[in-house]
Scaffold this motif. Structure first.
Motif, PDB file in Angstrom:
ATOM      1  N   LEU A  79       3.919  -0.559   2.210  1.00 22.03           N
ATOM      2  CA  LEU A  79       2.798  -0.835   3.107  1.00 22.03           C
ATOM      3  C   LEU A  79       2.391  -2.298   3.038  1.00 22.03           C
ATOM      4  CD1 LEU A  79       0.583   2.302   2.390  1.00 22.03           C
ATOM      5  CD2 LEU A  79       2.189   1.952   4.266  1.00 22.03           C
ATOM      6  N   ASN A  80       2.677  -3.041   4.095  1.00 20.48           N
ATOM      7  CA  ASN A  80       2.195  -4.412   4.197  1.00 20.48           C
ATOM      8  C   ASN A  80       1.050  -4.456   5.191  1.00 20.48           C
ATOM      9  OD1 ASN A  80       3.554  -4.010   6.598  1.00 20.48           O
ATOM     10  ND2 ASN A  80       4.569  -5.997   6.585  1.00 20.48           N
ATOM     11  N   LYS A  81       0.513  -5.629   5.433  1.00 20.17           N
ATOM     12  CA  LYS A  81      -0.648  -5.746   6.309  1.00 20.17           C
ATOM     13  C   LYS A  81      -0.331  -5.308   7.730  1.00 20.17           C
ATOM     14  CE  LYS A  81      -1.609 -10.070   5.084  1.00 20.17           C
ATOM     15  NZ  LYS A  81      -2.292 -11.384   4.976  1.00 20.17           N
TER      16      LYS A  81
ATOM     17  N   GLY B 153       5.002   2.643  -1.605  1.00 15.98           N
ATOM     18  CA  GLY B 153       3.648   2.254  -2.002  1.00 15.98           C
ATOM     19  C   GLY B 153       3.258   0.927  -1.369  1.00 15.98           C
ATOM     20  N   ALA B 154       2.409   0.179  -2.047  1.00 13.80           N
ATOM     21  CA  ALA B 154       1.976  -1.112  -1.524  1.00 13.80           C
ATOM     22  C   ALA B 154       3.111  -2.119  -1.598  1.00 13.80           C
ATOM     23  CB  ALA B 154       0.775  -1.618  -2.324  1.00 13.80           C
ATOM     24  N   ASP B 155       3.130  -3.048  -0.652  1.00  9.60           N
ATOM     25  CA  ASP B 155       4.126  -4.112  -0.649  1.00  9.60           C
ATOM     26  C   ASP B 155       3.708  -5.168  -1.674  1.00  9.60           C
ATOM     27  OD1 ASP B 155       5.799  -6.274  -0.144  1.00  9.60           O
ATOM     28  OD2 ASP B 155       5.909  -5.855   1.997  1.00  9.60           O
TER      29      ASP B 155
ATOM     30  N   LYS C 163      -9.044  -1.469   3.326  1.00  5.33           N
ATOM     31  CA  LYS C 163      -8.461  -1.054   4.598  1.00  5.33           C
ATOM     32  C   LYS C 163      -7.427   0.035   4.387  1.00  5.33           C
ATOM     33  CE  LYS C 163      -7.556  -1.446   9.030  1.00  5.33           C
ATOM     34  NZ  LYS C 163      -8.522  -1.038  10.076  1.00  5.33           N
ATOM     35  N   ALA C 164      -6.611  -0.123   3.362  1.00  7.69           N
ATOM     36  CA  ALA C 164      -5.596   0.889   3.052  1.00  7.69           C
ATOM     37  C   ALA C 164      -6.250   2.219   2.708  1.00  7.69           C
ATOM     38  CB  ALA C 164      -4.726   0.415   1.897  1.00  7.69           C
ATOM     39  N   ARG C 165      -7.279   2.170   1.887  1.00  3.68           N
ATOM     40  CA  ARG C 165      -7.970   3.402   1.491  1.00  3.68           C
ATOM     41  C   ARG C 165      -8.609   4.082   2.695  1.00  3.68           C
ATOM     42  NH1 ARG C 165     -10.828   1.379  -2.243  1.00  3.68           N
ATOM     43  NH2 ARG C 165      -9.486   1.986  -3.970  1.00  3.68           N
ATOM     44  N   ALA C 166      -9.227   3.291   3.571  1.00  2.00           N
ATOM     45  CA  ALA C 166      -9.878   3.851   4.757  1.00  2.00           C
ATOM     46  C   ALA C 166      -8.852   4.513   5.671  1.00  2.00           C
ATOM     47  CB  ALA C 166     -10.638   2.758   5.506  1.00  2.00           C
TER      48      ALA C 166
END
Length: 285
Positions: free
Chosen positions: A99-101, A136-138, A156-159
């Motif tokens: 997950l990137n921006k 997961g996160a980038d 933002k990711a959590r939301a």
């Protein structure tokens, strides 16, 4: 593969799983997550099917719109007997769907649009990349972020995940003890172990196309389509809120949710369809 969505939360990319994470949905539609590994395919929490269960829906895949190959999130609206099902495909093969921006922005935008689309009944999240769901996160991008950017990115990711979440995080899904064990060790678990501890609920034999999990998710989504949108919405509300309270309060929530269906056209249509021995034609009204 690494999983970081739905019931697992982000876990900062540390909990690595060779399986697919699943979740629930926004008020008017249902979400299912699917992914395929080399030997077996898994679907997410609490939908319950044994390994070796049928993985093929009645019909093949057909799409009303097709996203470009280079897009990191592919949005597909299914047609014909699968009309009402939307497939969101993670498509960052070079980064194992981390997950990137940009991907996060696209996911958030897609979910917001689908929430307000009354024609959408079920949403399937899947990987377009063979053998992986989401890493997961980038972390490569994260390393380049200024410290002032990290907090807003994580929020933002959590939301975004919360818009799809219904399992209420890992400890609520598999218990505090097991959650600590997996988080602290970052141990890789296969589909069978994940199912045995209640982390996922579907494990199916992989097929030649490598999309057994997606096909099973599609079959499940097809089962959801005939159900009344109003009833589905309040049922999910009752389940999600009821899990947070004691039984007496939960029953009161259930009663209040049912009361919302009484004045609806869908309820009358359901009764008429039963009386006339025909399939109901729900409109979500």
């Amino acid at each position: 593969m690494a999983a970081a969505l739905g019931g697992l939360g982000l876990l900062r990319g540390r909990l690595r799983l060779r399986l697919a994470a699943a979740a629930a949905s926004p008020p008017s539609s249902s979400f299912s997550f699917s992914s395929s590994s080399s030997s077996s395919s898994c679907l997410g929490p609490r939908a319950a099917v044994r390994r070796g269960a049928a993985a093929r829906p009645a019909a093949g895949r057909s799409y009303g719109s097709e996203a470009k190959e280079e897009e990191e999130l592919r949005v597909r609206y299914l047609d014909d007997e699968h009309k009402g099902i939307v497939v969101l495909g993670l498509n960052r093969s070079h980064a194992k769907n981390a997950l990137n921006k940009n991907l996060l922005k696209m996911m958030s935008k897609a979910v917001d649009a689908l929430k307000s689309d009354k024609k959408v009944r079920t949403v399937i999240f899947r990987s377009e990349v063979p053998g992986i769901f989401c890493a997961g996160a980038d972390l490569k991008e994260r390393a380049k972020m200024h410290s002032s950017e990290v907090g807003s990115f994580v929020s933002k990711a959590r939301a975004t995940i919360n818009e799809m979440g219904g399992t209420q995080r890992l400890p609520r899904t598999i218990g505090v003890s097991l959650a600590k064990e997996l988080i602290f060790s970052a141990r890789i678990v296969d589909g069978e172990e994940a199912k045995s501890i209640g982390l996922i609920s579907h494990v199916v034999e992989q097929n030649e196309a490598g999309d057994a999990a997606y096909r099973r998710a599609l079959a499940l989504a097809k089962e959801f389509l005939p159900q009344g949108p109003v009833a589905m919405r309040v049922a999910k509300l009752a389940i999600n809120q009821g899990m947070e309270v004691d039984l007496v309060t939960g029953l009161a929530i259930e009663e209040a949710c049912y009361a919302q269906t009484i004045p609806t056209k869908d309820r009358i249509e359901g009764l008429l369809a039963f009386k006339e021995k025909r399939p109901p034609r729900y409109k979500g009204e």
